[in-house]
Design a protein around this motif. Structure first.
Motif, PDB file in Angstrom:
ATOM      1  N   UNK A 238       5.146  -6.931  15.898  1.00  9.60           N
ATOM      2  CA  UNK A 238       4.422  -6.317  14.659  1.00  9.60           C
ATOM      3  C   UNK A 238       5.234  -6.103  13.457  1.00  9.60           C
ATOM      4  N   UNK A 239       6.393  -5.281  14.022  1.00  8.38           N
ATOM      5  CA  UNK A 239       7.171  -5.039  12.863  1.00  8.38           C
ATOM      6  C   UNK A 239       7.632  -6.374  11.847  1.00  8.38           C
TER       7      UNK A 239
ATOM      8  N   UNK B  83       4.899  -8.358   3.755  1.00 11.56           N
ATOM      9  CA  UNK B  83       5.341  -7.592   2.440  1.00 11.56           C
ATOM     10  C   UNK B  83       6.211  -8.383   1.640  1.00 11.56           C
ATOM     11  N   UNK B  84       7.174  -9.320   2.292  1.00  8.25           N
ATOM     12  CA  UNK B  84       7.910 -10.209   1.524  1.00  8.25           C
ATOM     13  C   UNK B  84       7.211 -11.035   0.709  1.00  8.25           C
TER      14      UNK B  84
ATOM     15  N   UNK C 108       7.027 -11.274  -3.129  1.00 10.59           N
ATOM     16  CA  UNK C 108       7.192 -12.945  -3.860  1.00 10.59           C
ATOM     17  C   UNK C 108       6.187 -13.313  -4.715  1.00 10.59           C
ATOM     18  N   UNK C 109       5.026 -13.225  -4.288  1.00 10.77           N
ATOM     19  CA  UNK C 109       3.671 -13.710  -4.938  1.00 10.77           C
ATOM     20  C   UNK C 109       3.504 -12.741  -6.362  1.00 10.77           C
ATOM     21  N   UNK C 110       3.756 -11.683  -6.087  1.00  9.35           N
ATOM     22  CA  UNK C 110       3.619 -10.672  -7.408  1.00  9.35           C
ATOM     23  C   UNK C 110       4.605 -11.134  -8.322  1.00  9.35           C
ATOM     24  N   UNK C 111       5.984 -11.391  -7.945  1.00  9.63           N
ATOM     25  CA  UNK C 111       7.007 -11.677  -9.022  1.00  9.63           C
ATOM     26  C   UNK C 111       6.731 -12.966  -9.402  1.00  9.63           C
TER      27      UNK C 111
END
Length: 92
Positions: free
Chosen positions: A12-13, A20-21, A25-28
């Motif tokens: 899960x971690x 999150x990665x 990446x999508x946001x950047x």
């Protein structure tokens, strides 16, 4: 009822870190902003950055009715076509 093991928590971690990665990446890359632009509407921040104008200038354009806007959940969205026409008219 199933027992959660240490291995389950580690998986899960790893999945959460991977997700999150991917989001970062999508946001950047700006892919989320491109999605709104495809519909012809852009957020205030994107407009201000693209046109290099202040928030108050954008607000004045909105208040005077020179550009259409929508307020969705506290964020203003502006029509790209209106902005293009605004600057087309000023260049003539």
């Amino acid at each position: 009822m199933e027992t959660i093991t240490k291995k389950d928590l580690e998986l899960l971690r790893a999945q959460i870190i991977s997700d999150i990665g991917t989001l970062i990446d999508t946001k950047l890359k700006g892919e989320s902003a491109k999605g709104n632009e495809e519909f012809g509407w852009m957020r205030s921040k994107a407009i201000r950055k693209a046109l290099n104008i202040s928030a108050s200038t954008l607000q004045n354009l909105r208040i005077t009715g020179k550009i259409r806007h929508k307020k969705v959940l506290g964020s203003y969205y502006y029509n790209k076509e209106d902005l293009q026409h605004l600057f087309d008219d000023e260049s003539k």
